[in-house]
Structure formats: C-alpha cells, structure tokens
Design an enzyme around this catalytic site. Structure first.
Site, PDB file in Angstrom:
ATOM      1  N   GLY A  11      27.239  85.149  47.347  1.00 47.84           N
ATOM      2  CA  GLY A  11      28.265  85.542  48.321  1.00 47.84           C
ATOM      3  C   GLY A  11      27.759  86.147  49.606  1.00 47.84           C
ATOM      4  O   GLY A  11      28.508  86.853  50.290  1.00 47.84           O
ATOM      5  N   SER A  12      26.523  85.853  49.999  1.00 47.15           N
ATOM      6  CA  SER A  12      26.032  86.481  51.232  1.00 47.15           C
ATOM      7  C   SER A  12      26.759  85.941  52.471  1.00 47.15           C
ATOM      8  O   SER A  12      26.968  86.684  53.435  1.00 47.15           O
ATOM      9  CB  SER A  12      24.511  86.317  51.371  1.00 47.15           C
ATOM     10  OG  SER A  12      24.182  84.986  51.678  1.00 47.15           O
ATOM     11  N   ASN A  13      27.159  84.666  52.454  1.00 45.69           N
ATOM     12  CA  ASN A  13      27.946  84.149  53.592  1.00 45.69           C
ATOM     13  C   ASN A  13      29.330  84.779  53.626  1.00 45.69           C
ATOM     14  O   ASN A  13      29.843  85.121  54.699  1.00 45.69           O
ATOM     15  CB  ASN A  13      28.046  82.622  53.530  1.00 45.69           C
ATOM     16  CG  ASN A  13      26.818  81.954  54.105  1.00 45.69           C
ATOM     17  OD1 ASN A  13      26.627  81.958  55.317  1.00 45.69           O
ATOM     18  ND2 ASN A  13      25.970  81.417  53.246  1.00 45.69           N
ATOM     19  N   LEU A  89      30.405  75.374  44.689  1.00 45.79           N
ATOM     20  CA  LEU A  89      29.685  74.217  44.145  1.00 45.79           C
ATOM     21  C   LEU A  89      30.586  73.163  43.506  1.00 45.79           C
ATOM     22  O   LEU A  89      30.100  72.209  42.922  1.00 45.79           O
ATOM     23  CB  LEU A  89      28.634  74.696  43.136  1.00 45.79           C
ATOM     24  CG  LEU A  89      27.522  75.551  43.751  1.00 45.79           C
ATOM     25  CD1 LEU A  89      26.525  76.006  42.684  1.00 45.79           C
ATOM     26  CD2 LEU A  89      26.784  74.802  44.860  1.00 45.79           C
ATOM     27  N   LYS A  90      31.890  73.335  43.618  1.00 48.51           N
ATOM     28  CA  LYS A  90      32.794  72.336  43.031  1.00 48.51           C
ATOM     29  C   LYS A  90      33.511  71.583  44.137  1.00 48.51           C
ATOM     30  O   LYS A  90      33.736  72.111  45.227  1.00 48.51           O
ATOM     31  CB  LYS A  90      33.835  73.036  42.148  1.00 48.51           C
ATOM     32  CG  LYS A  90      33.230  73.660  40.923  1.00 48.51           C
ATOM     33  CD  LYS A  90      32.798  72.603  39.929  1.00 48.51           C
ATOM     34  CE  LYS A  90      31.966  73.234  38.831  1.00 48.51           C
ATOM     35  NZ  LYS A  90      31.328  72.265  37.956  1.00 48.51           N
ATOM     36  N   ILE A  92      36.535  70.137  46.150  1.00 44.15           N
ATOM     37  CA  ILE A  92      37.919  70.556  46.388  1.00 44.15           C
ATOM     38  C   ILE A  92      38.812  69.342  46.118  1.00 44.15           C
ATOM     39  O   ILE A  92      38.562  68.260  46.666  1.00 44.15           O
ATOM     40  CB  ILE A  92      38.095  71.021  47.856  1.00 44.15           C
ATOM     41  CG1 ILE A  92      37.136  72.171  48.179  1.00 44.15           C
ATOM     42  CG2 ILE A  92      39.541  71.427  48.141  1.00 44.15           C
ATOM     43  CD1 ILE A  92      37.380  73.443  47.429  1.00 44.15           C
ATOM     44  N   ASN A 106      32.974  74.272  55.767  1.00 42.14           N
ATOM     45  CA  ASN A 106      31.886  74.516  54.816  1.00 42.14           C
ATOM     46  C   ASN A 106      30.617  74.821  55.605  1.00 42.14           C
ATOM     47  O   ASN A 106      30.465  74.386  56.746  1.00 42.14           O
ATOM     48  CB  ASN A 106      31.668  73.256  53.960  1.00 42.14           C
ATOM     49  CG  ASN A 106      30.583  73.447  52.922  1.00 42.14           C
ATOM     50  OD1 ASN A 106      30.493  74.499  52.274  1.00 42.14           O
ATOM     51  ND2 ASN A 106      29.729  72.442  52.747  1.00 42.14           N
ATOM     52  N   HIS A 108      26.486  74.327  55.319  1.00 40.47           N
ATOM     53  CA  HIS A 108      25.477  73.582  54.568  1.00 40.47           C
ATOM     54  C   HIS A 108      24.088  73.996  55.066  1.00 40.47           C
ATOM     55  O   HIS A 108      23.874  74.085  56.283  1.00 40.47           O
ATOM     56  CB  HIS A 108      25.680  72.072  54.753  1.00 40.47           C
ATOM     57  CG  HIS A 108      24.749  71.263  53.921  1.00 40.47           C
ATOM     58  ND1 HIS A 108      24.928  71.086  52.567  1.00 40.47           N
ATOM     59  CD2 HIS A 108      23.597  70.613  54.245  1.00 40.47           C
ATOM     60  CE1 HIS A 108      23.937  70.343  52.092  1.00 40.47           C
ATOM     61  NE2 HIS A 108      23.117  70.043  53.083  1.00 40.47           N
TER      62      HIS A 108
HETATM   63  C1  GRF Z   1      24.106  78.869  51.242  1.00 43.28           C
HETATM   64  O1  GRF Z   1      22.807  78.441  51.461  1.00 43.28           O
HETATM   65  C2  GRF Z   1      25.106  77.855  51.758  1.00 43.28           C
HETATM   66  O2  GRF Z   1      24.629  77.130  52.845  1.00 43.28           O
HETATM   67  C3  GRF Z   1      25.257  76.924  50.591  1.00 43.28           C
HETATM   68  O3  GRF Z   1      25.183  77.736  49.462  1.00 43.28           O
HETATM   69  C4  GRF Z   1      24.450  78.931  49.756  1.00 43.28           C
HETATM   70  C5  GRF Z   1      25.349  80.071  49.420  1.00 43.28           C
HETATM   71  O4  GRF Z   1      24.732  81.317  49.556  1.00 43.28           O
HETATM   72  N1  GRF Z   1      26.441  76.127  50.748  1.00 43.28           N
HETATM   73  P1  GRF Z   1      25.627  82.641  49.467  1.00 43.28           P
HETATM   74  O5  GRF Z   1      26.339  82.613  48.106  1.00 43.28           O
HETATM   75  O6  GRF Z   1      26.592  82.631  50.603  1.00 43.28           O
HETATM   76  O7  GRF Z   1      24.642  83.767  49.539  1.00 43.28           O
END
Ligand code: GRF
Length: 205
Positions: A11-13, A89-90, A92, A106, A108
C-alpha cells in the site's frame, strides 16, 4: 471527488495518495479501500487513517456477475466517483469498468506499452526489464480498460537502468517515481484537467 483505492499489497502508493490529499495537494477524499487480501498492509494504512476498508474477493461469490454486483453495490453505497488501482492484482470485472468508464486509473512499474500485460506484475516486471538490456525504465499511470495494462496512457516518468541493478534496486528507484506521478495524475482528475479522446489521454496544465 470521492475516491476508492483498490490494493492487494503493502500500500505504499495508497499512502502517497493519502498524504497528497491530507496536505491539500489533491482536492478529493478517499472514501474506501477495497482489498482482495485480508492481510494486505494497505488495510492497516486505511485503519490508521480512519478510512473504511472492505475485503472483497471473487472467491466469496458463486459466479462473476454476483461478484461484479457486490463490487458495484459497495461502490454505490460509498458514492464512489473515481477508482485508483494501487497494486491491485485482480482483474476488475467488465461491468465495473463499463460503469466507471474513463474513471479508473492504474499505476504500472514500467514504461507501457513495454513490459505490461498478464503476468507482468511485481518483480516479474523488473526482471524482464533487466533481461532485455534497456537503459531506461519508469512508471506509467494509465486509464483502465478491459485488457491488462492497456488503456490510454496519462503520465509517465523515466528512471535509468544501471548495469549493477538487481530487480530490488530497480524496483526501489521506480517506486520513488510512482509516488511522484500517481498523486499528480489523480490531482489532475480531481481538478477536471484530464482530457480523453479515443485511445489518447492527456493533462491540461
Ligand atoms: C507498485 O509497484 C505498482 O506499480 C504495482 O504494484 C506495486 C504496488 O506497490 N502496480 P504498493 O502496494 O503501492 O507499495
């Protein structure tokens, strides 16, 4: 703009978007965190910030249309207008994509359309980048359509690839730029500065 973030992992993003909202940089609210994994770190982050976190997994339902209906009902209940996938990771369901057309984004960890598509997630992406010998990689924010990593590209930022990189060192460098560009893209949506025409999307400055 009422946002739902979908996350499967640490969940860092999600956290970088939250910080940008809490500082006033993005004029929006995260009303809901959806995860398919009850152990996701993103759920802890949501709780710490008083954001409702819901665990929904396809496995809980008899078939795909019940699953899609449950997701749509949940999104409706929270009056969600916009969805940000952040390490989700699923796939939609198509019904949700249709309902939220041009309102799902999203992030990537590569420069799409290279190094994307089914199976290209997490360390697989960075391993493929290193194996290919490219000298730059980066992060991409794109709109979500029915195919993996396929919708119009909105924002990208590059980072260099070094000869002594490992998937982990590269992932770390890319993650830093993910945390820069994802809030920027969501801010542009919240301020009505995103234009979409066919397969092209751009931000009006
Ligand atoms: C990130 O590298 C994002 O680009 C990808 O999954 C990873 C998620 O990282 N889709 P986080 O859970 O947001 O730390």
């Amino acid at each position: 703009m009422n946002i739902a973030v979908f996350a499967s992992g640490r969940g860092s993003n999600f956290e970088s978007i939250l910080k940008a909202i809490e500082s006033g940089f993005i004029p929006a609210q995260i009303r809901l965190l959806v995860s398919n994994k009850s152990s996701a770190g993103a759920i802890e982050i949501a709780r710490a910030h008083g954001i409702p976190a819901i665990h929904i997994s396809q496995k809980m339902f008899q078939n795909d249309s019940e699953y899609a209906r449950a997701l749509l009902d949940t999104l409706n209940n929270y009056r969600i207008e916009f969805i940000a996938l952040a390490g989700y990771l699923k796939k939609i369901p198509d019904e949700v994509i249709k309902q939220y057309k041009n309102r799902i984004v999203n992030i990537h960890p590569a420069l799409l359309p290279a190094f994307g598509g089914p199976g290209m997630y997490g360390h697989h992406v960075h391993e493929a980048v290193l194996a290919s010998g490219v000298k730059v990689t980066g992060a991409t924010v794109h709109l979500v359509d029915e195919q993996y990593d396929h919708g119009p590209i909105l924002l990208q930022k590059t980072v260099p690839v070094y000869t002594n990189d490992t998937p982990d060192t590269l992932a770390e460098r890319v993650l830093k730029v993910e945390h820069e560009i994802y809030p920027l893209a969501i801010k542009a949506f919240a301020e009505g500065r995103v234009k979409i025409e066919g397969n092209k999307a751009w931000i009006v400055i």
